[in-house]
Scaffold this motif. Structure first.
Motif, PDB file in Angstrom:
ATOM      1  N   GLU A  26       0.820  -1.220   0.000  1.00 56.14           N
ATOM      2  CA  GLU A  26       0.000   0.000   0.000  1.00 56.14           C
ATOM      3  C   GLU A  26       0.851   1.267   0.000  1.00 56.14           C
ATOM      4  O   GLU A  26       0.445   2.294  -0.523  1.00 56.14           O
ATOM      5  CB  GLU A  26      -0.909   0.031   1.237  1.00 56.14           C
ATOM      6  N   GLY A  53       1.168   2.924  -3.145  1.00 53.54           N
ATOM      7  CA  GLY A  53      -0.029   3.525  -3.732  1.00 53.54           C
ATOM      8  C   GLY A  53      -0.353   2.879  -5.066  1.00 53.54           C
ATOM      9  O   GLY A  53      -0.345   1.656  -5.182  1.00 53.54           O
ATOM     10  N   ASP A  54      -0.562   3.722  -6.071  1.00 59.19           N
ATOM     11  CA  ASP A  54      -0.923   3.222  -7.410  1.00 59.19           C
ATOM     12  C   ASP A  54       0.170   2.365  -8.018  1.00 59.19           C
ATOM     13  O   ASP A  54      -0.060   1.623  -8.957  1.00 59.19           O
ATOM     14  CB  ASP A  54      -1.140   4.407  -8.379  1.00 59.19           C
ATOM     15  N   ALA A  55       1.364   2.529  -7.512  1.00 61.67           N
ATOM     16  CA  ALA A  55       2.501   1.870  -8.162  1.00 61.67           C
ATOM     17  C   ALA A  55       2.813   0.498  -7.574  1.00 61.67           C
ATOM     18  O   ALA A  55       3.867  -0.074  -7.857  1.00 61.67           O
ATOM     19  CB  ALA A  55       3.730   2.767  -8.088  1.00 61.67           C
ATOM     20  N   ALA A  56       1.907  -0.061  -6.756  1.00 56.37           N
ATOM     21  CA  ALA A  56       2.197  -1.337  -6.090  1.00 56.37           C
ATOM     22  C   ALA A  56       2.524  -2.433  -7.089  1.00 56.37           C
ATOM     23  O   ALA A  56       3.457  -3.223  -6.893  1.00 56.37           O
ATOM     24  CB  ALA A  56       1.023  -1.752  -5.217  1.00 56.37           C
ATOM     25  N   GLU A  57       1.764  -2.467  -8.196  1.00 55.62           N
ATOM     26  CA  GLU A  57       2.025  -3.524  -9.171  1.00 55.62           C
ATOM     27  C   GLU A  57       3.391  -3.339  -9.826  1.00 55.62           C
ATOM     28  O   GLU A  57       4.115  -4.289 -10.060  1.00 55.62           O
ATOM     29  CB  GLU A  57       0.948  -3.523 -10.243  1.00 55.62           C
ATOM     30  N   GLN A  58       3.711  -2.089 -10.056  1.00 54.57           N
ATOM     31  CA  GLN A  58       5.016  -1.790 -10.649  1.00 54.57           C
ATOM     32  C   GLN A  58       6.134  -2.250  -9.708  1.00 54.57           C
ATOM     33  O   GLN A  58       7.148  -2.784 -10.146  1.00 54.57           O
ATOM     34  CB  GLN A  58       5.131  -0.279 -10.895  1.00 54.57           C
TER      35      GLN A  58
END
Ligand code: PLP
Length: 719
Positions: free
Chosen positions: A338, A341-346
């Motif tokens: 977490e 943020g948005d970049a967790a998959e990255q």
């Protein structure tokens, strides 16, 4: 002081400094300090394989009272303590002279899964660890601001016993920290833990130990705390054991936990060095820290890349850890991810090769993505690594792949035997140790008297044979059931016979069995009545490496086969202590890895420093180290040839036609003059080019100093 009390008994005030001396590993590469401990109790020193803490623990108070009144001993003690105290206080050395503008408050943090510093702290398995140990010692010698991070394995690697039939059995000995130089680090308000980390949904408390290596501290992380879940307590107990999940968790603790421990101790590194991919989570954790505190992902990646060095150590696929992406996400846990943020998959994709399997998370790929400085460990290994990993940069020609090379080196004061050091003291002046960057001193080795070089070598060879007989005698008394085991351990070896040494991990690519591929031919070589030959072999196979164990067994068979007349020996439990004895005491060092699988190899450098030339395939450091005069090279097999067959043929021919005749070609005084010429050249080349000092200077000049100074950084990331 109270922490030391658990390890070391009360000492008379006059000799109180022995306690601090014994818990800083710098004694191990200081001749006078070693001699001081030996003097206290020679048998315990020898039987403990040179452990000063065991010497102090075993010595009765009455003996110390006597020593405290012994003028000769006290002046020896005072000299050693003067050196020790001065070095503890001083921050000066090669680094501060070269880079006066760089402060000491922002160190290099060096992460490694194993450290081989001394056999009394057995938390290493082989070359990688010993290299890391030599690196730390040299950081101290050169006054590089430096801190090491590793794991404390209470059960170490494993101990090797070989059954009478040659099968390797693995056992664990639990290390008593009281007999090691490790000192526990207390967390805030005296708690035994320093930081907390989540893995697989559970919070794990992480404790730490400090190990002083001269001026460089190493912090070793440990999860064996009462606060932890029973399953988590053994997470750090053994090196390279267990399945993928265990490995993943250990690496998670090393990398992520390592960063957190440094933060908790308020150590603020400016450069971060991952020695091998095991430590690469250290990079991901630092990206997470930055993103978690509001830095945009691309900026965080770039900040981590500019300050991170990654050294890759092997072209062998099994040497590169790979995990399942889902497993890594589970290990990290949702809270960790977490933070991205948005970049967790990255973040998780850092470890996935864009042209590889989408679910495979590779530590080397992670490291290359997040380290702006990548290197292999010999020039040739640089080339091989550019081939192996070049496609991370898509269609780049190999020569432009930004992976460099720093050739490994070995720590001179650790690996060169006392008698050779004394020979150099005598001929080069006592201060030669301070003039190591002067190539002249190494050229002067060629002018040493052949007779003195030879006699120095013979003294070391006798010491080796005496040592292995003593070991055989002890094990015959305590452990073994068959007399053949005594023969196998080298009891029949003869110090006047030409002796080949081969010792390393029993990884199959190292081909310990190459020499035995034509048994009859080898038997003829070994049992010649005019020019006999002996072979000493040592090494451990990884507990899960059945093919490696089978090779070991096939060799063991020859040690007890009477047709070899007791001239082939296998020594159990190869470690740094045995490595010292072997590299100093055999006549030639054999190294036959299957080209190009040896990244560097370092044992041949240790041997060469002691005038033991190497006979090797042209791989690793030998490609740049061999000059036609300092040893022998097995030529590269052609592309259409079977390397095992032609390499073996070359090996036999070199032995039969060149090396053995040369060694037995002795003058009227019994000196093999032409062979001694090769010995001197081996010392010259190793001393001038293959020491850890040269290696560290390369790392500093190329990577550490520019990072610590904040030089502009031109990034060349993959993709
Ligand atoms: C130096 C050393 C090694 C590494 O030797 P290689 O030549 O790289 O195989 C392995 N184990 C021990 C104990 C060593 O001292």
């Amino acid at each position: 002081m109270t922490l030391l009390r658990a390890k070391i008994p009360a000492l008379p005030a006059r000799l109180e400094g022995l306690a601090a001396l014994a818990v800083n590993l710098s004694w191990s590469w200081h001749r006078q300090a070693r001699a001081l401990f030996r003097r206290i109790d020679e048998p315990t020193w020898r039987l403990s394989h040179h452990n000063p803490i065991e010497v102090l623990r075993a010595t009765p108070a009455a003996r110390f009272e006597v020593l405290a009144k012994d003028g000769d001993f006290c002046s020896h003690y005072d000299q050693v303590m003067a050196w020790f105290d001065a070095e503890q206080i001083s921050v000066d050395g090669w680094f501060t002279e070269q880079y006066p503008e760089i402060g000491a408050d922002r160190p290099v943090a060096y992460f490694c899964a194993e450290f081989g510093l001394h056999s009394s702290v057995p938390i290493y398995s082989g070359g990688l660890g010993v290299l890391a140990g030599d690196h730390c010692k040299t950081a101290s010698d050169l006054a590089v601001p430096f801190v090491g991070i590793g794991l404390f394995y209470k059960k170490g690697y494993f101990d090797q016993q070989v059954t009478p039939l040659g099968w390797q059995e693995d056992s664990d000995e639990v290390l008593n920290p009281d007999t090691t130089p490790l000192i526990p680090v207390m967390g805030s308000d005296g708690t035994p833990w320093v930081t907390i980390l989540n893995t697989f949904g559970r919070a794990v408390h992480i404790g730490a130990w400090t190990m002083r290596v001269g001026r460089a501290p190493i912090y070793l992380l440990d999860t064996d705390l009462e606060l932890n879940h029973p399953d988590d307590r053994s997470l750090t107990s053994k090196l390279y054991s267990g399945g993928a999940e265990m490995r993943l968790r250990q690496e998670w603790i090393l990398g992520t936990g390592g960063v957190r421990v440094l933060r908790a101790l308020q150590i603020n590194p400016a450069a971060w060095h991952a020695n091998e991919g095991h430590a690469a989570f250290m990079m991901m954790e630092r990206v997470r820290e930055l993103v978690g505190s509001g830095t945009a992902m691309p900026d965080a990646i770039s900040a981590v890349r500019r300050s991170t060095i990654f050294t890759t150590h092997t072209p062998v696929p099994a040497g590169h850890d790979a995990f399942d992406v889902a497993q890594v996400a589970e290990c990290a846990g949702p809270a960790y991810l977490e933070d991205f943020g948005d970049a967790a998959e990255q973040a998780v994709a850092f470890g996935v090769h864009p042209r590889g399997h989408p679910r495979e998370f590779q530590m080397t790929v992670l490291a290359i993505h997040l380290a702006g400085h990548v290197n292999g460990v010999a020039q040739r290994h640089g080339v091989v690594s550019r081939q192996l990993w070049g496609d991370l940069w898509s269609d780049r020609p190999e020569a432009e792949v930004p992976i460099g090379a720093v050739t490994n080196g070995v720590h001179l004061a650790t690996w060169m035997a006392n008698p050779f050091m004394r020979l150099l003291d005598y001929h080069l002046g006592d201060d030669w140790g301070f003039r190591l960057d002067d190539t002249e001193i190494w050229s002067a080795v060629l002018g040493l008297d052949a007779r003195e070089v030879w006699h120095t070598h013979v003294e070391l060879k006798r010491a080796l044979i005496r040592y292995l007989r003593e070991e055989a005698r002890r094990k015959w008394r305590d452990e073994w059931s068959e007399a053949a085991q005594v023969v196998a351990a080298g009891a029949l070896l003869d110090p006047t016979v030409f002796t080949i040494g081969f010792a390393r991990r029993f990884a199959t690519y190292k081909r310990a069995n190459l020499m035995f591929s034509d048994v009859e031919r080898l038997r003829k070589i070994v049992t010649s009545t005019t020019r006999p030959v002996q072979v000493i072999v040592a090494g451990k196979a990884h507990p899960q490496d059945t093919p490696g164990k089978e090779i070991l067994q096939s060799i063991y068979h020859f040690t007890r086969d009477p047709v070899f007349e007791g001239r082939v020996a296998f020594l159990e439990d190869y470690d740094m202590h045995l490595a010292h004895m072997l590299v100093q005491g055999v006549d030639i060092w054999l190294n036959v890895p299957r080209v190009p699988l040896e990244a560097s190899g370092t044992s041949g450098m240790k041997a060469a420093l002691n005038g033991v030339p190497q006979l090797s395939t042209i791989d690793g450091w030998w490609e740049e180290g061999y000059n036609g005069k300092n040893g022998w090279a097995i030529p590269k097999a052609g592309p259409d040839e079977d390397a095992d067959t032609v390499d073996a043929e070359h090996l036999y021919q070199l032995l039969e036609k060149e090396i053995i005749p040369l060694w037995y070609e002795k003058d009227a005084d019994g000196i093999p003059r032409r062979f001694v010429q090769t010995m001197k050249e081996a010392i010259r080349v190793a001393g001038s080019k293959f020491t850890a000092r040269r290696m560290m200077q390369d790392y500093v000049q190329r990577y550490y100093a520019p990072i610590l100074r904040g030089d502009p950084f031109v990034d060349d990331p993959p993709l």
